[in-house]
Design an enzyme around this catalytic site. Structure first.
Site, PDB file in Angstrom:
ATOM      1  CB  CYS A 249      -1.164   0.217   1.110  1.00  0.00           C
ATOM      2  SG  CYS A 249      -2.793   0.793   0.615  1.00  0.00           S
ATOM      3  CG  HIS A 331      -3.927  -3.525   3.389  1.00  0.00           C
ATOM      4  ND1 HIS A 331      -3.571  -3.353   3.910  1.00  0.00           N
ATOM      5  CD2 HIS A 331      -4.557  -2.513   2.684  1.00  0.00           C
ATOM      6  CE1 HIS A 331      -2.829  -2.456   3.953  1.00  0.00           C
ATOM      7  NE2 HIS A 331      -3.548  -1.468   3.321  1.00  0.00           N
ATOM      8  CD  GLU A 333      -2.364  -6.661   5.290  1.00  0.00           C
ATOM      9  OE1 GLU A 333      -1.716  -6.225   3.897  1.00  0.00           O
ATOM     10  OE2 GLU A 333      -2.383  -5.338   5.936  1.00  0.00           O
TER      11      GLU A 333
HETATM   12  N1  LIG Z   1      -3.151   1.158   3.555  1.00  0.00           N
HETATM   13  C1  LIG Z   1      -2.260   2.560   3.566  1.00  0.00           C
HETATM   14  O1  LIG Z   1      -0.877   2.162   3.494  1.00  0.00           O
HETATM   15  C2  LIG Z   1      -2.705   3.104   2.694  1.00  0.00           C
HETATM   16  C3  LIG Z   1      -1.378   4.109   1.583  1.00  0.00           C
HETATM   17  C4  LIG Z   1      -2.021   5.840   1.396  1.00  0.00           C
HETATM   18  N2  LIG Z   1      -2.421   6.228   2.300  1.00  0.00           N
HETATM   19  C5  LIG Z   1      -2.519   5.990   1.180  1.00  0.00           C
HETATM   20  O2  LIG Z   1      -4.399   6.291   1.242  1.00  0.00           O
HETATM   21  O3  LIG Z   1      -3.240   5.780  -0.396  1.00  0.00           O
END
Ligand SMILES: NC(=O)CC[C@H](N)C(=O)O
Length: 367
Positions: A249, A331, A333
């Site tokens: 992410c 994600h 995970e």
């Molecule tokens: N879940 C995250 O790592 C979010 C990544 C980043 N803050 C976004 O909003 O894109």
């Protein structure tokens, strides 16, 4: 005229588009943040404890939140991160939890309408006032003080570990995980596969990493604008080509930005547990968990896009065989969400080239 006197609200949301929405106050307080929504129908404990939601106000589009209780074993970190929580209906148990955490909460409003506004106008600033004596003006005052997400220039400091913490695995791989707001399940997914995970502060320097002699440098998820993570980006620049790199992410966004790519803000982002992702090589589509408002616009010359979002074609996976890099925008995970993409962690350990890691899923009781 009498109606508004008799049915006084005790919660107001002042939206950036000028509207003030009335609600029922569940946990009092005044706050502000970026108003976003998740379509996930389970996983409220995981979402509320996901550090990526720091400085945001989380609206659940699923109408009943709390129907299977609150259990600390499902938390992704040690506190609630959104500035406030919004749902059609919260159960008492969730309200008690949020009250303990001091996080304002509101319900009994039309979340369908709120979500539609966010979809049409994009994630927006919101000011919230909850309590017996609050007025719409209080909510507007909060809104006036609300910063845009990218203006939180040192947001990593609010969520990172401040000291090196090690989680021992029983295999041969050593992972240096840079904690920009890491979910606990990322550490668990690596340790379950035998890796020893050293969790480092988000502003760790090259010496801190070198001292650990890692087989993989892993950049975590986290809140805010990836362009604000200068120290983390420098680490990626420093170690690219020297140590295999992985990211999830925010981690994918930082890796891309450090290696010559660009990132941009999306209109309302992806937050939910049923985002379809296609692997470009195999053609296979998996369902994924997502929570992001920024995206990699251009991966640059050194990285290839390996996976895309089926809905909007945004980059979901990046890789470089030459530099030994693999990253995911979603994600893998899970927690919450489908486990279709847990294999990412096997791929990361395979990329490290170490041996002796045995995958022991937590779901299987050890004997
Ligand atoms: N879940 C995250 O790592 C979010 C990544 C980043 N803050 C976004 O909003 O894109």
């Amino acid at each position: 005229m009498f109606r508004s006197f008799l049915v006084m609200s005790d919660a107001y949301l002042a939206l950036e588009d000028g509207r003030v929405v009335e609600a029922r106050g569940r946990v009092p307080g005044r706050t502000r943040g970026e108003l976003v929504f998740t379509t996930a129908y389970t996983g409220y404990e995981e979402s509320l404890t996901d550090p990526s939601y720091e400085e945001q106000v989380l609206t659940f589009s699923y109408p009943l939140i709390g129907n299977y209780g609150v259990r600390a074993e499902r938390f992704e970190s040690d506190r609630v991160h959104p500035r406030a929580a919004v749902a059609r209906e919260f159960t008492e148990e969730v309200v008690e939890w949020l009250a303990d955490e001091g996080v304002p909460a509101v319900d009994h409003l039309d979340t369908r309408d709120l979500v539609t506004s966010i979809r049409e106008e994009g994630a927006m600033k919101v000011g919230i006032a909850v309590g017996e004596d609050v007025t719409p003006e209080d909510a507007k005052e909060e809104l006036a003080q609300c910063k845009g997400m990218s203006e939180h220039v040192d947001i990593g400091a609010q969520v990172t570990t401040t000291e090196l913490t090690t989680f021992e695995g029983d295999g041969d791989t050593t992972v240096a995980l840079v904690d920009c707001g890491a979910k606990g399940s990322i550490v668990d997914s690596l340790v379950d596969r035998g890796a020893t995970v050293h969790v480092l502060p988000y502003d760790a320097d090259a010496e801190d990493v070198t001292a650990l002699e890692p087989d993989v440098l892993f950049i975590s998820n986290g809140p805010g604008d990836p362009e604000n993570y200068t120290a983390t980006r420098e680490l990626v620049e420093e170690f690219a080509g020297e140590v295999p790199l992985a990211g999830i992410c925010l981690g994918q966004q930082i890796v891309a930005s450090a290696l010559g790519g660009t990132t941009e803000k999306m209109a309302f982002g992806h937050r939910g547990v049923n985002q379809p992702v296609r692997d470009l090589q195999s053609g296979k589509v998996v369902m994924t968990t997502q929570n992001h408002g920024y995206t990699v616009a251009d991966p640059g010359d050194q990285l290839d896009v390996t996976q895309v979002n089926v809905n909007d074609d945004t980059a979901e996976g990046l890789a470089s065989e030459e530099l030994s890099v693999i990253t995911r925008q979603y994600h893998p995970e899970a927690h919450p969400g489908p486990h279709d993409s847990l294999g990412f962690f096997d791929d990361v350990l395979a990329m490290a080239g170490t041996e002796g890691n045995e995958h022991k899923p937590r779901a299987v009781a050890s004997d």
